[in-house]
Design a protein around this motif. Structure first.
Motif, PDB file in Angstrom:
ATOM      1  N   UNK A  71      -9.913  29.285  22.477  1.00 35.29           N
ATOM      2  CA  UNK A  71      -9.525  29.517  20.972  1.00 35.29           C
ATOM      3  C   UNK A  71      -8.159  29.361  21.102  1.00 35.29           C
ATOM      4  N   UNK A  72      -7.456  29.196  19.878  1.00 33.93           N
ATOM      5  CA  UNK A  72      -6.104  29.292  19.498  1.00 33.93           C
ATOM      6  C   UNK A  72      -5.565  30.564  19.406  1.00 33.93           C
ATOM      7  N   UNK A  73      -4.366  31.070  19.712  1.00 33.37           N
ATOM      8  CA  UNK A  73      -3.860  32.329  19.389  1.00 33.37           C
ATOM      9  C   UNK A  73      -4.200  32.864  18.308  1.00 33.37           C
ATOM     10  N   UNK A  74      -4.018  32.018  17.034  1.00 32.43           N
ATOM     11  CA  UNK A  74      -4.286  32.533  15.803  1.00 32.43           C
ATOM     12  C   UNK A  74      -5.853  33.162  15.636  1.00 32.43           C
ATOM     13  N   UNK A  75      -6.658  32.319  16.233  1.00 25.86           N
ATOM     14  CA  UNK A  75      -7.969  32.935  16.235  1.00 25.86           C
ATOM     15  C   UNK A  75      -8.409  34.188  17.023  1.00 25.86           C
ATOM     16  N   UNK A  76      -7.534  34.019  18.219  1.00 29.24           N
ATOM     17  CA  UNK A  76      -7.547  35.244  19.015  1.00 29.24           C
ATOM     18  C   UNK A  76      -7.074  36.404  18.199  1.00 29.24           C
ATOM     19  N   UNK A  77      -5.931  36.271  17.499  1.00 29.19           N
ATOM     20  CA  UNK A  77      -5.500  37.339  16.579  1.00 29.19           C
ATOM     21  C   UNK A  77      -6.618  37.753  15.577  1.00 29.19           C
ATOM     22  N   UNK A  78      -7.458  36.865  14.996  1.00 25.39           N
ATOM     23  CA  UNK A  78      -8.500  37.200  13.979  1.00 25.39           C
ATOM     24  C   UNK A  78      -9.109  38.133  14.661  1.00 25.39           C
ATOM     25  N   UNK A  79      -9.743  37.924  15.745  1.00 20.28           N
ATOM     26  CA  UNK A  79     -10.691  38.960  16.442  1.00 20.28           C
ATOM     27  C   UNK A  79      -9.902  40.183  16.863  1.00 20.28           C
ATOM     28  N   UNK A  80      -8.861  40.118  17.596  1.00 25.42           N
ATOM     29  CA  UNK A  80      -8.037  41.397  17.630  1.00 25.42           C
ATOM     30  C   UNK A  80      -7.871  42.448  16.497  1.00 25.42           C
ATOM     31  N   UNK A  81      -7.382  41.691  15.488  1.00 21.80           N
ATOM     32  CA  UNK A  81      -7.279  42.610  14.228  1.00 21.80           C
ATOM     33  C   UNK A  81      -8.469  43.566  13.956  1.00 21.80           C
ATOM     34  N   UNK A  82      -9.689  43.068  14.352  1.00 21.77           N
ATOM     35  CA  UNK A  82     -10.846  43.753  13.818  1.00 21.77           C
ATOM     36  C   UNK A  82     -11.332  44.517  15.043  1.00 21.77           C
ATOM     37  N   UNK A  83     -10.715  44.861  16.380  1.00 18.73           N
ATOM     38  CA  UNK A  83     -10.964  45.270  17.480  1.00 18.73           C
ATOM     39  C   UNK A  83      -9.921  46.250  17.604  1.00 18.73           C
ATOM     40  N   UNK A  84      -8.809  46.194  17.947  1.00 17.16           N
ATOM     41  CA  UNK A  84      -7.748  47.002  18.085  1.00 17.16           C
ATOM     42  C   UNK A  84      -6.669  47.379  16.962  1.00 17.16           C
ATOM     43  N   UNK A  85      -6.285  48.462  16.956  1.00 17.54           N
ATOM     44  CA  UNK A  85      -5.292  48.934  16.019  1.00 17.54           C
ATOM     45  C   UNK A  85      -4.289  49.763  16.819  1.00 17.54           C
ATOM     46  N   UNK A 127      -9.040  32.928  25.234  1.00 10.91           N
ATOM     47  CA  UNK A 127     -10.704  32.660  25.113  1.00 10.91           C
ATOM     48  C   UNK A 127     -11.255  33.717  24.729  1.00 10.91           C
ATOM     49  N   UNK A 128     -12.310  33.551  23.867  1.00  8.85           N
ATOM     50  CA  UNK A 128     -13.320  34.658  23.252  1.00  8.85           C
ATOM     51  C   UNK A 128     -14.720  34.185  23.669  1.00  8.85           C
ATOM     52  N   UNK A 129     -15.247  35.197  24.547  1.00  8.51           N
ATOM     53  CA  UNK A 129     -16.480  35.042  25.132  1.00  8.51           C
ATOM     54  C   UNK A 129     -16.725  33.621  25.886  1.00  8.51           C
ATOM     55  N   UNK A 130     -15.605  33.538  26.546  1.00 10.60           N
ATOM     56  CA  UNK A 130     -15.706  31.913  27.546  1.00 10.60           C
ATOM     57  C   UNK A 130     -15.102  30.904  26.651  1.00 10.60           C
ATOM     58  N   UNK A 131     -15.086  31.093  25.379  1.00 14.35           N
ATOM     59  CA  UNK A 131     -14.640  29.666  24.669  1.00 14.35           C
ATOM     60  C   UNK A 131     -13.200  29.694  24.089  1.00 14.35           C
TER      61      UNK A 131
END
Length: 571
Positions: free
Chosen positions: A114-128, A108-112
């Motif tokens: 999502x697929x693992x691929x979408x979570x990864x899209x968010x993660x790559x801009x937040x965590x390194x 989930x992203x902000x309660x919505x």
């Protein structure tokens, strides 16, 4: 930055909640206490590969959740959120992941959901995340061109847009050329299919907008009685004695009689007269249209039959007659290309050559920009390596090209231009430059990675950088240099660091101690934020590795003082 992290039933972790601040947060503790497990949980929140092995023994599921606060309105995360329809209020991003014993992964992203691929899209801009294992990506030459492009991101990105457009056009032309020049049998079968479709559509003798016109005519014939009665009723209500038009005429005459004596009546008499003549004209139109109506049941049958034929064609070739006719045009164009294949291949060859030349010029511009970026990057890295006591190390960006198959002078283009980039180093004077992965030891590689991360941290826009024991295998002045470099990175981006080096731990703005304990035959992990006195004790333990001595305690206090002075002077 990462502000809160909650983990439940994950490996040996029962339940922990952690808050994080800006700057450098250090996590220390005995080996096996669960430091790396916490980083594993963060990696899973960033879209890493999960496993049922992460679920704590006896639990049904493992849960992780992290809250990030984004300060910049221009951060890439907003574009990603818009792309996937996720609302970011007050710059807050909440990543959530659940892994069940059944192997399901719920993201989930902000309660919505999502697929693992979408979570990864968010993660790559937040965590390194950087660890000794993750550093292997630095050794892959395929990644070096992206790193170099990132160094001069604005200019290179702008130049890349036009090149990418031309390269995609070139790729499409080459694909079409290959399709036409190969597979004679498939082309012949394709032509036969197109010929059948052409005949089927042409035999129908379709007329543009025919389906819409037939639908309207069918509706009229199917409702003929209602339409006819409506027209008759409307006409009869207007025409005849004591009917609507007569009453309007009486009203009109009444106003006409007095219009010379009153300006208001004069104005309204004019309006009434206009309305009367409009209604009279309307009545005649109704009468004329009624006379044209004719009920023809055979015509209705013909329309139904025609619409059925059109409906059959719609199922194959388009949702409307106009779309079917457009499809017919495409068929004829493709058939013409196949029939006149040699001529069309010649045209394609010319288009391919012209597009290649245009794309080559854009690729050359990219190459020139990369050459300039490489010179600046090399100078910058040499300074960073000097700070890390690798001043004898030579760093270089190698440029290479490949030629088209069968062509000696024509450079091969790919999605990044014609450059093949590789980072090279020589760790000792007199040695030749070699690819990074062939000459760097573990300790050297950690320092080279830190040098690169120091340079690229401000370019990548990552909110949180995580170092997982990247300082293993170093000591003494090198350890101090690594500590200083990690602290410098934390001034540009939030840094979380697992370390066994007291020099690094002393640099921490926040120091958290990870410990494990056994209760009721179960092992659990706890996290505690250390006070100044507790930091001294933990640093002393890290120095001696055993019992805390006065010497170790004094050394710990000295490290903290040196770290404090360094941060003041570097700030």
């Amino acid at each position: 930055m990462l502000t809160e992290l909650s983990i439940r039933d994950f490996a040996i972790i029962d339940e922990i909640s952690m808050t994080f601040n800006e700057g450098l947060t250090v996590l220390t503790g005995e080996t096996g206490a669960g430091k790396s497990i916490i980083i594993d949980a963060v990696q899973l929140l960033a879209g890493g590969r999960g496993s049922v092995e992460y679920v704590r023994h006896g639990a049904k599921k493992a849960q992780m959740e992290a809250l990030f606060i984004i300060d910049s309105d221009s951060h890439q995360i907003y574009e990603t959120a818009n792309q996937y329809g996720i609302d970011l209020q007050d710059g807050m991003v909440v990543l959530h992941r659940t892994i069940t014993t059944g192997g399901k992964s719920i993201c989930r992203v902000n309660g919505k959901l999502v697929t693992l691929a979408i979570l990864k899209e968010f993660g790559k801009h937040l965590i390194d995340v950087h660890s000794q294992h993750e550093t292997q990506s630095l050794l892959d030459p395929d990644n070096h061109i992206q790193l170099l492009d990132l160094y001069d991101e604005q200019q290179i990105t702008n130049a890349k847009k036009e090149y990418t457009r031309l390269y995609e056009k070139l790729t499409a032309l080459k694909k079409r050329y290959k399709e036409l020049s190969e597979n004679e049998q498939e082309i012949s079968q394709r032509f036969d299919l197109l010929k059948f479709q052409q005949n089927e559509i042409e035999q129908a003798n379709l007329v543009p907008n025919e389906d819409d016109q037939l639908e309207e005519e069918r509706s009229q014939l199917a409702n003929f009685e209602r339409i006819y009665n409506s027209l008759q009723d409307a006409y009869n209500a207007l025409y005849g004695e004591q009917k609507g038009l007569e009453w309007l005429n009486m009203a009109n005459q009444a106003l006409q009689n007095s219009k010379a004596h009153d300006s208001f009546i004069n104005e309204k008499a004019e309006e009434m007269s206009n309305h009367y003549f409009l209604i009279e004209e309307l009545m005649y139109s109704l009468s004329s249209y009624t006379d044209t109506l004719q009920y023809d049941p055979e015509r209705l049958n013909d329309i139904e039959s025609r619409l059925n034929e059109i409906s059959r064609l719609k199922k194959k070739y388009g949702s409307s007659v106009n779309e079917i006719l457009e499809y017919l045009g495409k068929i004829e164009e493709e058939m013409e290309q196949i029939t006149d294949k040699d001529s069309h291949l010649s045209k394609l060859e010319k288009q391919i050559d012209e597009t290649y030349q245009d794309a080559y010029l854009e690729a050359k511009q990219l190459h020139d920009l990369r050459q300039e970026a490489a010179q600046a990057l090399t100078k910058n890295i040499h300074q960073e390596l000097k700070d890390l006591y690798l001043d004898k190390t030579t760093f270089s960006v190698s440029f290479d090209t490949k030629t088209e198959q069968g062509e000696e002078t024509k450079l091969q283009l790919h999605h990044n231009g014609f450059d093949y980039i590789q980072f090279q180093i020589a760790t000792n004077p007199g040695e030749p430059l070699k690819p990074l992965q062939k000459v760097a030891s573990g300790g050297e590689l950690s320092r080279i990675m830190l040098a690169l991360k120091k340079i690229f941290a401000k370019h990548q826009g990552i909110t949180s950088v995580i170092f997982d024991e990247v300082d293993t295998g170093v000591s003494g002045r090198v350890a101090q240099a690594i500590a200083e470099k990690i602290q410098q990175i934390s001034s540009q981006s939030q840094v979380l660091c697992i370390t066994h080096l007291p020099q690094v731990a002393a640099m921490a703005d926040t120091h958290k101690l990870i410990q494990k304990y056994a209760e009721n035959d179960r092992t659990s992990t706890i996290v505690a934020e250390l006070s100044k006195d507790e930091k001294i004790t933990e640093l002393g333990r890290m120095i001696t590795g055993a019992k805390l001595t006065d010497t170790a305690k004094n050394h710990a206090m000295e490290l903290l003082e040196l770290a404090s002075n360094y941060k003041k002077n570097s700030g």
